[in-house]
Design an enzyme around this catalytic site. Sequence first.
Site, PDB file in Angstrom:
ATOM      1  N   GLU A  46       7.223  36.593  22.338  1.00  0.00           N
ATOM      2  CA  GLU A  46       7.347  35.141  22.106  1.00  0.00           C
ATOM      3  C   GLU A  46       5.934  34.530  22.098  1.00  0.00           C
ATOM      4  OE1 GLU A  46       8.451  33.091  25.735  1.00  0.00           O
ATOM      5  OE2 GLU A  46       9.484  31.503  24.635  1.00  0.00           O
ATOM      6  N   ASN A 106      10.235  26.622  18.954  1.00  0.00           N
ATOM      7  CA  ASN A 106       9.741  27.902  19.456  1.00  0.00           C
ATOM      8  C   ASN A 106      10.438  28.961  18.594  1.00  0.00           C
ATOM      9  OD1 ASN A 106       9.063  30.173  20.931  1.00  0.00           O
ATOM     10  ND2 ASN A 106       9.426  29.210  22.920  1.00  0.00           N
ATOM     11  N   LYS A 123      14.352  29.108  18.909  1.00  0.00           N
ATOM     12  CA  LYS A 123      14.883  29.292  20.276  1.00  0.00           C
ATOM     13  C   LYS A 123      15.891  28.204  20.641  1.00  0.00           C
ATOM     14  CE  LYS A 123      12.995  30.073  24.964  1.00  0.00           C
ATOM     15  NZ  LYS A 123      11.704  30.203  25.697  1.00  0.00           N
ATOM     16  N   GLU A 142       8.595  23.555  28.327  1.00  0.00           N
ATOM     17  CA  GLU A 142       9.173  23.849  27.002  1.00  0.00           C
ATOM     18  C   GLU A 142      10.033  22.699  26.494  1.00  0.00           C
ATOM     19  OE1 GLU A 142      10.449  27.730  25.688  1.00  0.00           O
ATOM     20  OE2 GLU A 142       9.924  28.528  27.642  1.00  0.00           O
ATOM     21  N   CYS A 168      13.083  34.922  24.635  1.00  0.00           N
ATOM     22  CA  CYS A 168      12.865  34.766  26.073  1.00  0.00           C
ATOM     23  C   CYS A 168      14.078  34.302  26.869  1.00  0.00           C
ATOM     24  CB  CYS A 168      11.657  33.867  26.343  1.00  0.00           C
ATOM     25  SG  CYS A 168      11.114  34.062  28.056  1.00  0.00           S
ATOM     26  N   ASN A 193       7.834  35.416  27.534  1.00  0.00           N
ATOM     27  CA  ASN A 193       6.709  35.086  28.425  1.00  0.00           C
ATOM     28  C   ASN A 193       7.366  34.618  29.705  1.00  0.00           C
ATOM     29  OD1 ASN A 193       3.774  34.213  26.863  1.00  0.00           O
ATOM     30  ND2 ASN A 193       5.587  34.358  25.580  1.00  0.00           N
TER      31      ASN A 193
END
Length: 301
Positions: A46, A106, A123, A142, A168, A193
């Site tokens: 990611e 993302n 994501k 995020e 992730c 991550n």
Amino acid sequence: MRIVNVAAAQMGPIQKADSREAVVKRMIALMDEAKKKGADLIVYPELALTTFFPRWYSEDRAEADIWFEREMPNAATKPLFERAAQHQMAMNFGYAELAPDGHHFNTAILTDKSGKIVGKYRKVHLPGHVEYDTNRSHQHLEKRYFEPGDLGFNVWRELGGIIGMAICNDRRWPETYRVMGLQGVELVLIGYNTPSVNAEKSEEGVEKRLFHNRLSVQAGAYQNSTWVVAVAKAGVEDGHPLFGGSLIVDPDGEIVAEAKTEEDELLVHPCDLDATIFGKTTIFDFARHRRIEHYGLITSR
Ligand code: CDT
């Protein structure tokens, strides 16, 4: 047998000061090593091109746009796409996407062996918070910098099989795998991550966090009879540790390869996509055994 030789390209830390060009050089070195080992597909983490920037708070959200890519490929990543085409290797990597309409995601992409982008995933499960949180040992913003993905969990027919992507935090949610499982997925690609420290539970050790990583990925693989490749960005980024533990998991839920370091490290495994058939036609034959009349609550709240 339908063998896809998969390379999981774990990456060590990327510092704030590291340029995209320097990172792409590291990615190419991993790709060259993967080629020597006969890889058909290379999977990177990611946000593979930059540091994990959501740990940094910017009052002015737009300041964070320096971490986003406006097009893909672009000048910095073109050499990676060219090398992939030269090696005839498909690839998957994550990056922060600033779409032409101004939306921030993302994102991860999948290319075919000619370096052409054939799939995009944005994501869905964004962890963390929107505002600066003084109660946390570190920030995980995020929800400040990204919008939830708008493309759903699709699958792509590539490399002779059915391939899906997630990113992730998605790997912790059974729905992620099941939506792809219902489309027959045989190989799920996931970059991550993950901080080694729980910002809200500092006594939790990294071993517990690595256990939850394995548990999530192995369960997703087993319960959907699919290969899963989960690839970390690891090590200490500007003082902030991320764990490694990249994994390749077979459709029985068994780990067949696992990273040992928190550096750039390559795992290569021949994944036989036909190994998914037994589980898909027996205990996890969804058409025969699922009882969807009892599952309504999952999507209604
Ligand atoms: N990148 C990412 O999604 N990391 C999360 C950490 C959650 S802590 C707020 C993960 O689930 O690994």
